[in-house]
Scaffold this active site. Sequence first.
Site, PDB file in Angstrom:
ATOM      1  N   GLY A  45      64.694   4.075  42.225  1.00  0.00           N
ATOM      2  CA  GLY A  45      64.729   4.098  40.773  1.00  0.00           C
ATOM      3  C   GLY A  45      63.333   4.341  40.235  1.00  0.00           C
ATOM      4  O   GLY A  45      62.339   4.002  40.894  1.00  0.00           O
ATOM      5  N   GLN A  50      56.457   4.550  34.222  1.00  0.00           N
ATOM      6  CA  GLN A  50      55.772   4.571  35.524  1.00  0.00           C
ATOM      7  C   GLN A  50      55.060   5.902  35.779  1.00  0.00           C
ATOM      8  O   GLN A  50      54.202   5.990  36.649  1.00  0.00           O
ATOM      9  CB  GLN A  50      56.771   4.291  36.655  1.00  0.00           C
ATOM     10  CG  GLN A  50      57.331   2.876  36.605  1.00  0.00           C
ATOM     11  CD  GLN A  50      58.299   2.633  37.746  1.00  0.00           C
ATOM     12  OE1 GLN A  50      59.473   2.962  37.641  1.00  0.00           O
ATOM     13  NE2 GLN A  50      57.799   2.092  38.847  1.00  0.00           N
ATOM     14  N   CYS A  94      58.766  -2.415  43.787  1.00  0.00           N
ATOM     15  CA  CYS A  94      58.548  -1.510  42.650  1.00  0.00           C
ATOM     16  C   CYS A  94      57.511  -0.476  43.057  1.00  0.00           C
ATOM     17  O   CYS A  94      56.497  -0.829  43.670  1.00  0.00           O
ATOM     18  CB  CYS A  94      58.054  -2.322  41.458  1.00  0.00           C
ATOM     19  SG  CYS A  94      57.754  -1.324  39.988  1.00  0.00           S
ATOM     20  N   LEU A  95      57.752   0.783  42.701  1.00  0.00           N
ATOM     21  CA  LEU A  95      56.798   1.837  43.063  1.00  0.00           C
ATOM     22  C   LEU A  95      55.450   1.633  42.371  1.00  0.00           C
ATOM     23  O   LEU A  95      54.443   2.146  42.836  1.00  0.00           O
ATOM     24  CB  LEU A  95      57.370   3.222  42.713  1.00  0.00           C
ATOM     25  CG  LEU A  95      58.575   3.651  43.554  1.00  0.00           C
ATOM     26  CD1 LEU A  95      59.129   4.984  43.057  1.00  0.00           C
ATOM     27  CD2 LEU A  95      58.214   3.754  45.036  1.00  0.00           C
ATOM     28  N   HIS A 136      66.419  -3.522  36.696  1.00  0.00           N
ATOM     29  CA  HIS A 136      64.978  -3.428  36.965  1.00  0.00           C
ATOM     30  C   HIS A 136      64.366  -2.266  36.164  1.00  0.00           C
ATOM     31  O   HIS A 136      63.311  -2.410  35.547  1.00  0.00           O
ATOM     32  CB  HIS A 136      64.783  -3.227  38.481  1.00  0.00           C
ATOM     33  CG  HIS A 136      63.382  -2.974  38.933  1.00  0.00           C
ATOM     34  ND1 HIS A 136      62.730  -3.809  39.819  1.00  0.00           N
ATOM     35  CD2 HIS A 136      62.508  -1.975  38.660  1.00  0.00           C
ATOM     36  CE1 HIS A 136      61.510  -3.324  40.052  1.00  0.00           C
ATOM     37  NE2 HIS A 136      61.356  -2.208  39.355  1.00  0.00           N
ATOM     38  N   GLU A 137      65.062  -1.120  36.153  1.00  0.00           N
ATOM     39  CA  GLU A 137      64.529   0.064  35.454  1.00  0.00           C
ATOM     40  C   GLU A 137      64.574  -0.119  33.939  1.00  0.00           C
ATOM     41  O   GLU A 137      63.641   0.275  33.234  1.00  0.00           O
ATOM     42  CB  GLU A 137      65.291   1.330  35.859  1.00  0.00           C
ATOM     43  CG  GLU A 137      65.277   1.653  37.352  1.00  0.00           C
ATOM     44  CD  GLU A 137      63.897   1.615  37.993  1.00  0.00           C
ATOM     45  OE1 GLU A 137      62.894   1.890  37.308  1.00  0.00           O
ATOM     46  OE2 GLU A 137      63.813   1.282  39.188  1.00  0.00           O
ATOM     47  N   HIS A 140      61.683  -2.034  32.775  1.00  0.00           N
ATOM     48  CA  HIS A 140      60.469  -1.211  32.625  1.00  0.00           C
ATOM     49  C   HIS A 140      60.374  -0.643  31.217  1.00  0.00           C
ATOM     50  O   HIS A 140      59.290  -0.540  30.647  1.00  0.00           O
ATOM     51  CB  HIS A 140      60.503  -0.030  33.604  1.00  0.00           C
ATOM     52  CG  HIS A 140      59.927  -0.334  34.961  1.00  0.00           C
ATOM     53  ND1 HIS A 140      58.613  -0.716  35.146  1.00  0.00           N
ATOM     54  CD2 HIS A 140      60.470  -0.268  36.200  1.00  0.00           C
ATOM     55  CE1 HIS A 140      58.382  -0.891  36.443  1.00  0.00           C
ATOM     56  NE2 HIS A 140      59.504  -0.635  37.115  1.00  0.00           N
TER      57      HIS A 140
HETATM   58 ZN   LIG Z   1      59.804  -0.802  39.146  1.00  0.00          ZN
END
Ligand SMILES: [Zn+2]
Length: 175
Positions: A45, A50, A94-95, A136-137, A140
């Site tokens: 995701g 991000q 998380c990226l 989660h997304e 963000h």
């Molecule tokens: Zn994340």
Amino acid sequence: MIRPILIHPDPRLKKVCDPVPAVDDAMRALMADMLQTMYDAPGIGLAAPQVGVTSRILVMDCAKGEDEQPEPICMANPEIVWTSKELNEHEEGCLSIPDVFANVTRPAAVQVRYLDRDGAEQERAFEGLRATCVQHEIDHLNGKLFIDYLSIVRRQMITSKMKKLKRERVRGAVL
Ligand SMILES: [Zn+2]
């Protein structure tokens, strides 16, 4: 085009993102870039902040394994319209916070309303890993990270670790 992924801490990751007025070609190009960036990372995701764009856009693909077909989902202006009472604990990463994993408890299932890449309104139910991922997304897009669910002490430790990682990356780029 693969876009650079911002690493926490970064003020753009703490912003409440703006609604998308319309899903136009520019938004579709952003979604395509985000999918490519997510697959390349690799991740399941990715949210627009991000990659430094503070718009309410996310992409995800929770299909796993070689024999499963890719399942890319693009969302603009996603909104959770229903959450299950039942909760589920899942280990998240998380990226934007590389190599950090922690258990987070969230509703086990959610119903999400969003605009797809054609600008059409969709409503879809998610459960299991997909429910965790979409929540989660969406977090963000509201400037919230999964480490915000952890204790202050743990969060501060992770943030110092990320600051150190960023310093090292900058030095690496200079050399
Ligand atoms: Zn994340």
